[in-house]
Design a protein around this motif. Structure first.
Motif, PDB file in Angstrom:
ATOM      1  N   GLY A 108      41.263  15.389  74.483  1.00 45.08           N
ATOM      2  CA  GLY A 108      40.901  14.323  73.571  1.00 45.08           C
ATOM      3  C   GLY A 108      39.976  13.298  74.183  1.00 45.08           C
ATOM      4  N   SER A 109      40.132  12.999  75.479  1.00 43.01           N
ATOM      5  CA  SER A 109      39.316  11.972  76.111  1.00 43.01           C
ATOM      6  C   SER A 109      37.860  12.393  76.272  1.00 43.01           C
ATOM      7  N   THR A 110      37.614  13.683  76.328  1.00 46.94           N
ATOM      8  CA  THR A 110      36.244  14.165  76.504  1.00 46.94           C
ATOM      9  C   THR A 110      35.571  14.523  75.183  1.00 46.94           C
ATOM     10  N   PRO A 152      34.722  12.736  72.432  1.00 47.53           N
ATOM     11  CA  PRO A 152      33.595  11.902  71.986  1.00 47.53           C
ATOM     12  C   PRO A 152      32.307  12.199  72.755  1.00 47.53           C
ATOM     13  N   LEU A 153      32.417  12.419  74.061  1.00 48.26           N
ATOM     14  CA  LEU A 153      31.238  12.731  74.857  1.00 48.26           C
ATOM     15  C   LEU A 153      30.653  14.085  74.458  1.00 48.26           C
ATOM     16  N   PHE A 154      31.534  15.032  74.200  1.00 50.82           N
ATOM     17  CA  PHE A 154      31.096  16.363  73.780  1.00 50.82           C
ATOM     18  C   PHE A 154      30.367  16.291  72.447  1.00 50.82           C
ATOM     19  N   VAL A 155      30.936  15.576  71.490  1.00 51.42           N
ATOM     20  CA  VAL A 155      30.322  15.432  70.168  1.00 51.42           C
ATOM     21  C   VAL A 155      28.969  14.738  70.285  1.00 51.42           C
ATOM     22  N   ALA A 156      28.902  13.686  71.100  1.00 50.42           N
ATOM     23  CA  ALA A 156      27.641  12.965  71.279  1.00 50.42           C
ATOM     24  C   ALA A 156      26.586  13.868  71.913  1.00 50.42           C
ATOM     25  N   LEU A 207      24.434  16.504  61.781  1.00 46.37           N
ATOM     26  CA  LEU A 207      25.141  17.739  61.434  1.00 46.37           C
ATOM     27  C   LEU A 207      25.696  18.430  62.679  1.00 46.37           C
ATOM     28  N   CYS A 208      24.895  18.472  63.741  1.00 48.83           N
ATOM     29  CA  CYS A 208      25.361  19.092  64.984  1.00 48.83           C
ATOM     30  C   CYS A 208      26.577  18.349  65.526  1.00 48.83           C
ATOM     31  N   ALA A 209      26.527  17.024  65.497  1.00 48.51           N
ATOM     32  CA  ALA A 209      27.661  16.236  65.964  1.00 48.51           C
ATOM     33  C   ALA A 209      28.882  16.471  65.084  1.00 48.51           C
ATOM     34  N   ALA A 210      28.656  16.556  63.772  1.00 50.03           N
ATOM     35  CA  ALA A 210      29.764  16.789  62.846  1.00 50.03           C
ATOM     36  C   ALA A 210      30.401  18.156  63.076  1.00 50.03           C
ATOM     37  N   PHE A 211      29.573  19.166  63.295  1.00 49.56           N
ATOM     38  CA  PHE A 211      30.105  20.500  63.582  1.00 49.56           C
ATOM     39  C   PHE A 211      30.868  20.512  64.911  1.00 49.56           C
ATOM     40  N   ALA A 212      30.372  19.768  65.901  1.00 53.50           N
ATOM     41  CA  ALA A 212      31.068  19.685  67.185  1.00 53.50           C
ATOM     42  C   ALA A 212      32.427  19.017  67.008  1.00 53.50           C
ATOM     43  N   TRP A 213      32.475  17.993  66.178  1.00 55.78           N
ATOM     44  CA  TRP A 213      33.755  17.326  65.894  1.00 55.78           C
ATOM     45  C   TRP A 213      34.684  18.249  65.121  1.00 55.78           C
TER      46      TRP A 213
END
Length: 221
Positions: free
Chosen positions: A8-10, A12-16, A59-65
């Motif tokens: 969970g801590s990583t 946000p960085l992954f999505v960004a 969209l890429c960030a949303a798909f990553a989330w």
């Protein structure tokens, strides 16, 4: 589909990071399209390029989330990049170029096959391929029955759309297919009423089909 499970801590960085990747890939895709498909008319305006880049990144960030580090995520990043470009071209030119549609289909299949080695099941990939065939045939039948209501570009685009919907699941394929038709119908009525035209095949259906995949991906998680 099998998620590889980011902490969970990583997340946000992954999505960004995936969002930034989308921001970068969008102008790269536009440059390649302008060079390899000159009949499209070259690069769009700076304002439009910024808009498509922002949409692609979002969209890429949303798909990553949505998917996390799921092995199928690269396929959905490809969908965001090429899907937004196809929607842009369809809106401006009422055209879904065969090379881009084919690239999305082949690239999607390739990434989904590679996802098997990252934890996805063969059943997901086979269902995706079946989904591509089912939606393509459905659109083809409708185009034959009512050629004035649908262009062949939409029929071809149905294959990669069905691929992604099928990968998500049988229910998603059903609901996504129906949602695409509903959105197409709404857009067609609004556009024909505004332009006072009677040719539904001239209405850009690509954006509605892409929106159906995105909607189903998040509504039926």
């Amino acid at each position: 589909m099998t998620s590889l499970g980011y902490a969970g801590s990583t997340m946000p960085l992954f999505v960004a990071a995936i969002g930034v990747l989308g921001l970068i890939l969008s102008p790269v895709a536009e440059l390649l399209i302008a060079r390899l498909l000159p009949r499209i008319g070259g690069l769009p305006s700076t304002r439009l390029r910024i808009t498509t880049s922002v949409i692609t990144g979002a969209l890429c960030a949303a798909f990553a989330w949505r998917f996390g580090a799921d092995a199928g995520l690269p396929a959905f990043v490809l969908l965001a990049v090429l899907g937004v470009q196809l929607a842009r071209i369809d809106v401006s030119l009422h055209l879904l170029p065969n090379p881009l549609v084919l690239s999305l289909l082949i690239g999607g299949v390739g990434f989904l096959l590679a996802a098997v080695f990252g934890g996805s099941q063969w059943g997901d990939v086979l269902r995706a391929v079946a989904g591509a065939a089912i939606l393509f045939v459905t659109y083809l039948i409708l185009a034959i029955i009512s050629p004035r209501g649908m262009g062949m570009g939409d029929v071809k685009f149905a294959a990669p759309i069905g691929l992604y919907l099928g990968y998500l699941g049988w229910s998603q394929l059903l609901y996504g297919g129906l949602l695409g038709f509903i959105l197409n119908g709404i857009v067609t009525v609004l556009v024909l009423r505004k332009t006072r035209s009677d040719r539904a095949s001239e209405v850009p259906h690509g954006p509605s089909m892409l929106a159906a995949v995105i909607g189903v991906a998040f509504l039926f998680s």
